[in-house]
Design a protein around this motif. Structure first.
Motif, PDB file in Angstrom:
ATOM      1  N   ILE A 120       0.856  -1.329  -0.120  1.00 55.60           N
ATOM      2  CA  ILE A 120      -0.026   0.035   0.104  1.00 55.60           C
ATOM      3  C   ILE A 120       0.864   1.204  -0.119  1.00 55.60           C
ATOM      4  O   ILE A 120       2.018   1.280   0.923  1.00 55.60           O
ATOM      5  CB  ILE A 120      -0.875  -0.107   1.275  1.00 55.60           C
ATOM      6  CG1 ILE A 120      -1.788  -1.249   1.321  1.00 55.60           C
ATOM      7  CG2 ILE A 120      -1.941   1.179   1.296  1.00 55.60           C
ATOM      8  CD1 ILE A 120      -1.206  -2.374   2.371  1.00 55.60           C
ATOM      9  N   THR A 121       0.763   2.164  -0.762  1.00 56.71           N
ATOM     10  CA  THR A 121       1.656   3.218  -0.996  1.00 56.71           C
ATOM     11  C   THR A 121       0.923   4.583  -1.850  1.00 56.71           C
ATOM     12  O   THR A 121      -0.104   4.203  -2.456  1.00 56.71           O
ATOM     13  CB  THR A 121       2.926   2.900  -2.049  1.00 56.71           C
ATOM     14  OG1 THR A 121       3.750   3.963  -1.943  1.00 56.71           O
ATOM     15  CG2 THR A 121       2.587   2.602  -3.193  1.00 56.71           C
ATOM     16  N   ASN A 122       1.675   5.534  -1.382  1.00 60.76           N
ATOM     17  CA  ASN A 122       0.908   6.774  -2.134  1.00 60.76           C
ATOM     18  C   ASN A 122       1.894   7.417  -3.119  1.00 60.76           C
ATOM     19  O   ASN A 122       1.728   8.383  -3.830  1.00 60.76           O
ATOM     20  CB  ASN A 122       1.057   7.863  -0.959  1.00 60.76           C
ATOM     21  CG  ASN A 122       2.287   8.480  -0.294  1.00 60.76           C
ATOM     22  OD1 ASN A 122       3.085   7.440  -0.479  1.00 60.76           O
ATOM     23  ND2 ASN A 122       2.439   9.879  -0.236  1.00 60.76           N
ATOM     24  N   SER A 123       2.855   6.481  -3.558  1.00 63.29           N
ATOM     25  CA  SER A 123       3.892   6.741  -4.384  1.00 63.29           C
ATOM     26  C   SER A 123       3.686   6.322  -5.938  1.00 63.29           C
ATOM     27  O   SER A 123       3.604   4.685  -5.913  1.00 63.29           O
ATOM     28  CB  SER A 123       5.349   6.497  -4.114  1.00 63.29           C
ATOM     29  OG  SER A 123       6.101   6.265  -5.086  1.00 63.29           O
ATOM     30  N   LEU A 124       3.412   7.015  -6.791  1.00 62.29           N
ATOM     31  CA  LEU A 124       3.264   6.450  -8.394  1.00 62.29           C
ATOM     32  C   LEU A 124       4.386   5.683  -8.677  1.00 62.29           C
ATOM     33  O   LEU A 124       4.067   4.254  -9.187  1.00 62.29           O
ATOM     34  CB  LEU A 124       3.064   7.331  -9.254  1.00 62.29           C
ATOM     35  CG  LEU A 124       2.582   6.897 -10.704  1.00 62.29           C
ATOM     36  CD1 LEU A 124       1.300   6.026 -10.640  1.00 62.29           C
ATOM     37  CD2 LEU A 124       2.554   8.158 -11.660  1.00 62.29           C
ATOM     38  N   GLN A 125       5.560   6.002  -8.501  1.00 60.52           N
ATOM     39  CA  GLN A 125       6.587   5.052  -9.130  1.00 60.52           C
ATOM     40  C   GLN A 125       6.740   3.697  -8.230  1.00 60.52           C
ATOM     41  O   GLN A 125       7.196   2.624  -8.747  1.00 60.52           O
ATOM     42  CB  GLN A 125       8.165   5.918  -8.922  1.00 60.52           C
ATOM     43  CG  GLN A 125       8.053   7.238  -9.840  1.00 60.52           C
ATOM     44  CD  GLN A 125       9.197   7.855  -9.715  1.00 60.52           C
ATOM     45  OE1 GLN A 125      10.391   7.444 -10.125  1.00 60.52           O
ATOM     46  NE2 GLN A 125       9.385   8.893  -8.902  1.00 60.52           N
ATOM     47  N   ILE A 126       6.397   3.802  -6.880  1.00 60.66           N
ATOM     48  CA  ILE A 126       6.568   2.560  -6.041  1.00 60.66           C
ATOM     49  C   ILE A 126       5.467   1.612  -6.494  1.00 60.66           C
ATOM     50  O   ILE A 126       5.874   0.344  -6.698  1.00 60.66           O
ATOM     51  CB  ILE A 126       6.660   2.716  -4.414  1.00 60.66           C
ATOM     52  CG1 ILE A 126       7.893   3.584  -4.060  1.00 60.66           C
ATOM     53  CG2 ILE A 126       6.123   1.617  -3.698  1.00 60.66           C
ATOM     54  CD1 ILE A 126       7.909   4.105  -2.623  1.00 60.66           C
ATOM     55  N   ALA A 127       4.368   2.229  -6.744  1.00 60.77           N
ATOM     56  CA  ALA A 127       3.307   1.241  -7.243  1.00 60.77           C
ATOM     57  C   ALA A 127       3.392   0.578  -8.612  1.00 60.77           C
ATOM     58  O   ALA A 127       3.296  -0.632  -8.485  1.00 60.77           O
ATOM     59  CB  ALA A 127       1.838   2.143  -7.116  1.00 60.77           C
ATOM     60  N   THR A 128       4.089   1.279  -9.483  1.00 56.84           N
ATOM     61  CA  THR A 128       4.521   0.695 -10.709  1.00 56.84           C
ATOM     62  C   THR A 128       5.401  -0.256 -10.486  1.00 56.84           C
ATOM     63  O   THR A 128       5.525  -1.342 -11.434  1.00 56.84           O
ATOM     64  CB  THR A 128       4.957   2.208 -11.589  1.00 56.84           C
ATOM     65  OG1 THR A 128       3.798   2.802 -11.861  1.00 56.84           O
ATOM     66  CG2 THR A 128       5.312   1.616 -13.068  1.00 56.84           C
ATOM     67  N   SER A 129       6.424   0.029  -9.764  1.00 61.14           N
ATOM     68  CA  SER A 129       7.578  -0.928  -9.458  1.00 61.14           C
ATOM     69  C   SER A 129       6.925  -2.229  -8.915  1.00 61.14           C
ATOM     70  O   SER A 129       7.418  -3.355  -9.590  1.00 61.14           O
ATOM     71  CB  SER A 129       8.687  -0.434  -8.599  1.00 61.14           C
ATOM     72  OG  SER A 129       9.415   0.665  -9.218  1.00 61.14           O
ATOM     73  N   ILE A 130       6.323  -2.453  -7.863  1.00 62.13           N
ATOM     74  CA  ILE A 130       5.598  -3.423  -7.533  1.00 62.13           C
ATOM     75  C   ILE A 130       4.575  -4.082  -8.407  1.00 62.13           C
ATOM     76  O   ILE A 130       4.695  -5.229  -8.349  1.00 62.13           O
ATOM     77  CB  ILE A 130       4.929  -3.183  -6.028  1.00 62.13           C
ATOM     78  CG1 ILE A 130       6.103  -2.486  -5.127  1.00 62.13           C
ATOM     79  CG2 ILE A 130       4.392  -4.182  -5.364  1.00 62.13           C
ATOM     80  CD1 ILE A 130       7.042  -3.674  -4.814  1.00 62.13           C
ATOM     81  N   GLY A 131       3.847  -3.451  -8.778  1.00 65.15           N
ATOM     82  CA  GLY A 131       2.670  -3.894  -9.880  1.00 65.15           C
ATOM     83  C   GLY A 131       3.219  -4.721 -10.950  1.00 65.15           C
ATOM     84  O   GLY A 131       2.562  -5.656 -11.498  1.00 65.15           O
ATOM     85  N   ALA A 132       4.494  -3.826 -11.429  1.00 64.21           N
ATOM     86  CA  ALA A 132       4.995  -4.613 -12.809  1.00 64.21           C
ATOM     87  C   ALA A 132       5.518  -6.330 -12.463  1.00 64.21           C
ATOM     88  O   ALA A 132       5.649  -6.891 -13.431  1.00 64.21           O
ATOM     89  CB  ALA A 132       5.977  -3.773 -13.339  1.00 64.21           C
TER      90      ALA A 132
END
Length: 257
Positions: A120-132
């Protein structure tokens, strides 16, 4: 504080915030607003800041590298080492709240190598890294701040309150015997909201943050369960961390003299 030293601190604060008011600078540096205005005029004359009514910002991206990307390049080896070590402490099935920061972005990239992680994050770059990587991601909404790629504000705080995660992994702007601090009140509020919804708090940072001062306290040392750092603290801070029963892990940095 001498003018040159004060102006260096102003630029450091702007690298953290990208824009800041004269009032905040005066309060943070313990000087008058008129002195800050003279400092900003001098810095603007050299193209180092852009003045606006009541404050200053970093020059537009065409004139100055994005502050977040600049910080990604600062102490990058140390941040990668800390991130790699920290990611090794987690396992498939863990749920982790991660705040926005350069060190936490390095951490997310390492964490993405695992499977069945929920972030769970508020960072778009972190979300993208984990989601990918095929892991589960919940992106916190709110007011988008393009300079750092994160969402903040009341809506973000409300959404964070809906979660209960096992872990929080956060970074900080400064760490001293009085606790953990940040340069941005909005980011401090987000981090506080995150750690309120988790059982176990891990702080990751490079050692340049040790002994520093920043305006907004985020949490006391007693709230930290473990600190991952590239150089173990010494002196007063080491004693304070021991008294607060914080686990300190020193991450080895390859090829460091």
């Amino acid at each position: 504080m001498r003018p040159g030293e004060r102006r260096k601190h102003i630029l450091e604060l702007l690298r953290q915030r990208e824009r800041i008011s004269v009032e905040e600078l005066a309060r943070s540096l313990g000087t008058s607003q008129e002195t800050i205005r003279r400092d900003l005029a001098e810095l603007a004359g050299h193209g180092q800041v852009t003045k606006f009514h009541g404050g200053a910002s970093l020059p537009p991206s065409g004139e100055h590298e994005n502050a977040f990307q600049t910080r990604m390049n600062e102490f990058a080896n140390e941040k990668r080492a800390v991130a790699r070590y920290a990611a090794g402490l987690y396992a498939p099935g863990d749920s982790v709240l991660i705040d926005t920061g350069t060190t936490t972005l390095f951490f997310a990239r390492e964490l993405a190598r695992l499977s069945r992680i929920t972030v769970i994050t508020n960072s778009l770059q972190i979300a993208t890294s984990i989601g990918a990587s095929g892991n589960r991601v919940f992106m916190i909404g709110g007011e988008y701040r393009p300079e750092s790629g994160q969402n903040t504000g009341a809506l973000a705080m409300e959404q964070i309150a809906r979660f209960n995660a096992e872990h929080a992994v956060v970074t900080i702007g400064a760490l001293n015997a009085d606790g953990a601090f940040d340069f941005s009140i909005e980011e401090a509020e987000i981090t506080r909201a995150m750690i309120a919804r988790t059982r176990y708090l891990t702080v990751i940072a490079d050692s340049s943050k040790l002994g520093r001062r920043a305006l907004f306290q985020v949490f006391p040392l007693e709230r930290i369960d473990r600190l991952i750092i590239d150089r173990a603290p010494r002196g007063e801070l080491a004693e304070a961390l021991a008294a607060a029963r914080v686990e300190v892990h020193e991450a080895p940095v390859p090829n460091r003299a």
